[in-house]
Design a protein around this motif. Structure first.
Motif, mmCIF file in Angstrom:
data_model
loop_
_atom_site.group_PDB
_atom_site.id
_atom_site.type_symbol
_atom_site.label_atom_id
_atom_site.label_comp_id
_atom_site.label_asym_id
_atom_site.label_seq_id
_atom_site.Cartn_x
_atom_site.Cartn_y
_atom_site.Cartn_z
ATOM 1 N N HIS A 101 13.068 -21.977 -8.482
ATOM 2 C CA HIS A 101 11.614 -21.823 -8.482
ATOM 3 C C HIS A 101 11.106 -21.840 -9.912
ATOM 4 O O HIS A 101 11.700 -21.241 -10.806
ATOM 5 C CB HIS A 101 11.200 -20.503 -7.815
ATOM 6 N N ASP A 102 9.998 -22.524 -10.123
ATOM 7 C CA ASP A 102 9.310 -22.551 -11.411
ATOM 8 C C ASP A 102 8.223 -21.479 -11.361
ATOM 9 O O ASP A 102 7.304 -21.550 -10.531
ATOM 10 C CB ASP A 102 8.698 -23.931 -11.646
ATOM 11 N N VAL A 103 8.307 -20.474 -12.236
ATOM 12 C CA VAL A 103 7.392 -19.339 -12.160
ATOM 13 C C VAL A 103 5.956 -19.704 -12.525
ATOM 14 O O VAL A 103 5.054 -18.875 -12.356
ATOM 15 C CB VAL A 103 7.868 -18.173 -13.057
ATOM 16 N N ARG A 104 5.725 -20.910 -13.002
ATOM 17 C CA ARG A 104 4.355 -21.339 -13.241
ATOM 18 C C ARG A 104 3.644 -21.674 -11.938
ATOM 19 O O ARG A 104 2.441 -21.943 -11.928
ATOM 20 C CB ARG A 104 4.348 -22.528 -14.201
ATOM 21 N N GLU A 105 4.399 -21.635 -10.835
ATOM 22 C CA GLU A 105 3.831 -21.813 -9.497
ATOM 23 C C GLU A 105 3.859 -20.480 -8.768
ATOM 24 O O GLU A 105 4.633 -19.578 -9.101
ATOM 25 C CB GLU A 105 4.636 -22.857 -8.724
ATOM 26 N N ALA A 106 3.013 -20.334 -7.755
ATOM 27 C CA ALA A 106 2.927 -19.086 -7.000
ATOM 28 C C ALA A 106 4.284 -18.735 -6.385
ATOM 29 O O ALA A 106 5.028 -19.609 -5.926
ATOM 30 C CB ALA A 106 1.876 -19.213 -5.903
ATOM 31 N N GLU A 126 9.096 -20.762 -22.838
ATOM 32 C CA GLU A 126 7.965 -21.665 -23.105
ATOM 33 C C GLU A 126 6.853 -21.414 -22.081
ATOM 34 O O GLU A 126 6.583 -22.217 -21.200
ATOM 35 C CB GLU A 126 8.409 -23.127 -23.036
ATOM 36 N N LEU A 127 6.205 -20.264 -22.220
ATOM 37 C CA LEU A 127 5.093 -19.901 -21.349
ATOM 38 C C LEU A 127 3.936 -19.449 -22.227
ATOM 39 O O LEU A 127 4.117 -18.658 -23.155
ATOM 40 C CB LEU A 127 5.485 -18.765 -20.403
ATOM 41 N N SER A 128 2.745 -19.942 -21.932
ATOM 42 C CA SER A 128 1.565 -19.484 -22.645
ATOM 43 C C SER A 128 1.207 -18.078 -22.171
ATOM 44 O O SER A 128 1.698 -17.601 -21.136
ATOM 45 C CB SER A 128 0.391 -20.430 -22.387
ATOM 46 N N SER A 129 0.327 -17.418 -22.900
ATOM 47 C CA SER A 129 -0.119 -16.085 -22.482
ATOM 48 C C SER A 129 -0.766 -16.133 -21.108
ATOM 49 O O SER A 129 -0.571 -15.232 -20.280
ATOM 50 C CB SER A 129 -1.091 -15.502 -23.509
ATOM 51 N N ALA A 130 -1.534 -17.186 -20.838
ATOM 52 C CA ALA A 130 -2.173 -17.326 -19.525
ATOM 53 C C ALA A 130 -1.123 -17.489 -18.426
ATOM 54 O O ALA A 130 -1.262 -16.924 -17.328
ATOM 55 C CB ALA A 130 -3.130 -18.513 -19.523
ATOM 56 N N GLU A 131 -0.060 -18.239 -18.707
ATOM 57 C CA GLU A 131 1.006 -18.416 -17.712
ATOM 58 C C GLU A 131 1.789 -17.122 -17.512
ATOM 59 O O GLU A 131 2.174 -16.791 -16.377
ATOM 60 C CB GLU A 131 1.931 -19.546 -18.141
ATOM 61 N N ILE A 132 2.026 -16.368 -18.578
ATOM 62 C CA ILE A 132 2.702 -15.079 -18.448
ATOM 63 C C ILE A 132 1.854 -14.134 -17.604
ATOM 64 O O ILE A 132 2.368 -13.428 -16.728
ATOM 65 C CB ILE A 132 2.981 -14.478 -19.831
ATOM 66 N N ILE A 171 4.738 -19.048 -30.103
ATOM 67 C CA ILE A 171 5.879 -19.797 -29.574
ATOM 68 C C ILE A 171 6.478 -20.647 -30.690
ATOM 69 O O ILE A 171 5.774 -21.405 -31.354
ATOM 70 C CB ILE A 171 5.466 -20.704 -28.396
ATOM 71 N N TYR A 172 7.788 -20.507 -30.870
ATOM 72 C CA TYR A 172 8.501 -21.264 -31.897
ATOM 73 C C TYR A 172 9.749 -21.886 -31.291
ATOM 74 O O TYR A 172 10.443 -21.244 -30.491
ATOM 75 C CB TYR A 172 8.905 -20.351 -33.068
ATOM 76 N N GLU A 173 10.018 -23.139 -31.668
ATOM 77 C CA GLU A 173 11.241 -23.800 -31.221
ATOM 78 C C GLU A 173 12.367 -23.445 -32.183
ATOM 79 O O GLU A 173 12.286 -23.677 -33.389
ATOM 80 C CB GLU A 173 11.062 -25.311 -31.183
#
Length: 253
Positions: A101-106, A126-132, A171-173
């Motif tokens: 499962h990709d947590v960016r989905e419900a 690699e998640l934005s604050s909004a995605e977190i 976020i840093y690579e």
């Protein structure tokens, strides 16, 4: 002349490749965070657990081996296949249910289904604050009333903070992998809908990684899930931002 955008490695491919090459990328033994969390689960009568970002299952197998019914999610096919094999080898298939499962989905679960949610270093990928915030909102939805949410993330005290290639936000690579670093202020902002019980710091691994370990309890859903504005005065000061955040170890900045 505009500077070219950095080439961003596909993170799912990176993790699939890494997990295919090694079945113990983070080691064989459960994390210290998992051991501490297990004791808290025992104290609170947790029976059903959702693990978000299980990786290769070093914590997952610990929880399932202690009679918890564990649903373990990861977006890496290689990770899920590896966890399923470990569950079979340990005779834990009845207790452990790994799913891709990709947590960016419900989350594909009904409301109020789990006693607790657990995530070790998934939210600092690699998640934005909004995605977190979306992930934590979904965890809130599937938790039973008063359920626990525990997660760990890389802290702004980590030696790799602001190192590597900047991808935006914090976020840093680093070595081909994206890492989102957290301040205590960020943790506070993301705790909407929860009672923030404790924030501790912990070091893990040979680097070592410097982690914030967060314990929250599900509260009433807020009228709005929008993130509150960042308090710039405390964004880099964990001592004034978050209950339970300890001072840095001596000699570290």
């Amino acid at each position: 002349m505009d500077r070219a955008e950095p080439v961003k490695p596909d993170q799912q491919e990176q993790w699939d490749s890494q997990f295919s090459r090694s079945d113990a990328f983070f080691g064989e033994q459960p994390s210290e965070f998992a051991r501490i969390s297990l004791e808290l689960f025992r104290q609170n009568g947790v029976r059903s657990l959702l693990e978000v970002g299980c990786g290769q299952g070093r914590d997952t197998v610990l929880f399932a081996g202690q009679a918890l019914a564990v649903t373990a999610l990861d977006y890496s096919e290689a990770a899920v296949a590896g966890v399923r094999k470990k569950a079979a080898d340990a005779g834990l298939l009845a207790q452990l249910h790994p799913c891709r499962h990709d947590v960016r989905e419900a989350l594909p679960f009904a409301d109020e289904q789990f006693d607790a949610c657990y995530s070790h270093m998934l939210l600092c990928m690699e998640l934005s604050s909004a995605e977190i915030a979306f992930v934590l909102r979904e965890m809130h939805r599937v938790l039973k009333p008063g359920g626990l949410a525990l997660y760990s993330v890389r802290s702004n005290f980590d030696r790799h903070y602001r190192a590597g290639t900047h991808w935006g936000e914090d976020i840093y690579e680093i070595g081909g992998f994206a890492v989102q670093f957290f301040t205590a202020e960020k943790i506070r902002r993301l705790s909407r809908g929860y009672e923030l019980l404790q924030v501790n710091r912990m070091e893990e691994g040979s680097l070592p990684r410097d982690l914030f370990c967060v314990t929250m309890r599900k509260g009433a859903a807020p009228q709005t899930w929008d993130l509150p504005p960042c308090n710039e005065d405390t964004s880099c000061d964990p001592l004034n931002s978050c209950k339970g955040a300890p001072e840095p170890p001596p000699g570290r900045t």
